[in-house]
Design a protein around this motif. Sequence first.
Motif, short mmCIF file in Angstrom:
data_model
loop_
_atom_site.label_atom_id
_atom_site.label_comp_id
_atom_site.label_asym_id
_atom_site.label_seq_id
_atom_site.Cartn_x
_atom_site.Cartn_y
_atom_site.Cartn_z
N ILE A 67 0.85 -1.20 0.00
CA ILE A 67 0.00 0.00 0.00
C ILE A 67 0.89 1.25 0.00
O ILE A 67 0.59 2.26 -0.64
N THR A 82 -3.31 -5.05 -3.64
CA THR A 82 -3.47 -5.67 -2.33
C THR A 82 -2.20 -6.45 -2.01
O THR A 82 -1.41 -6.77 -2.90
N GLU A 83 -2.02 -6.75 -0.74
CA GLU A 83 -0.79 -7.44 -0.33
C GLU A 83 -0.82 -8.92 -0.67
O GLU A 83 0.22 -9.55 -0.75
N PRO A 85 -6.15 -12.16 -3.97
CA PRO A 85 -7.45 -12.43 -3.34
C PRO A 85 -7.94 -13.86 -3.53
O PRO A 85 -8.80 -14.32 -2.76
#
Length: 350
Positions: free
Chosen positions: A37, A64-65, A68
């Motif tokens: 981020i 996103t880290e 998903p």
Amino acid sequence: MTTQASLPPETPQTSDARVVHVLEFPGGYTRSTGPVIGRFLTGLRSGRLFGVRMPDGRVLVPPTEYDPQTAAALGAADEDWVQVGPAGTVTTWTWVDDPRPDHPLDRPFAWALIRPDGADTALLHAVDSGSKAAMATGMRVHPTWRAERTGAVKDIACFAPGEGPAEVPALAPAGVPTPVDGPASDGEAELEPVSMVTLPHRLEYRLRGGTVWNHFIDGMAVGQIRGTRCAKCGKVFVPPRGACPGDGVPATEWVDLPDTGVLTTFAVNNVPAAGAPEVPFISGYVLLDGADVAMLALVSDVPWQEVRIGMRVRGVWVPDAERTRSVKNLKWFAPTGEPDIPFEQFEEYV
Ligand SMILES: [Zn+2]
């Protein structure tokens, strides 16, 4: 000592408390961003949109880290990062007729999901289209960048219809005058990557008290603490509840409670907060005599080192002339000086 009344019909209907409540972290909530981020936000500060590539080749924006779908870590390698946009396509939107004070625009606008060119997902932002009629799914938009960029999604003031150009003004960090000339990168070279952010958290709502709460507040206005009793289990709730949470039946009997009780647990607060007493201050749960639920309250008139569980306390009220229809009439609880109550006698209420 208790007195009793029933509800209805004795409950007065004359008062109608409507109050504005605010839940917030004053000054915002500060947190670390993590590397993924942080890299996205650092890109925003430099006027660029970055996404992260997933193992299947798709590009996530905002990144996103973790993937998903597979939970695999993303963004560890430089080559995983892809500059996208800046123009993009609206994938869905909703119109805001009456912007709120903290909205990004002070005129009617659209919240939209915008898929930047080169990305496979969309990010949420405002579109300043001028009118609802000018909005359409599939329309092309481009970002309008601020000069005062801090590494936040608000570095994009909004999106505007069309391909652009999406010009990036020279960076003027908050408090630093905009350079008259020179490339934007001059100021950025000295800046550390974004690693911390302070996010506003504020929820403001209007509360209409209802019959039970109004009767409770009417009591507080005259220095009387009113609870309700469940007809089935006999438990007394204060602040009052209209229904017993255990039995699911109306708690229809009013009980006037004394302002004395026992401190069942407490905290020493050392974090200053708007509207709170000067630190260190004590908040705790007081089980009033005759009640079956402890109520949250302040404890004062005693050094914080001397506060203890089991301490007998009594309410301290504002003078009669200063009372309003507010729970603030009961300023805090103070020690009575009576012997402490053994923990075993109230442990079921902790
Ligand atoms: Zn009950």
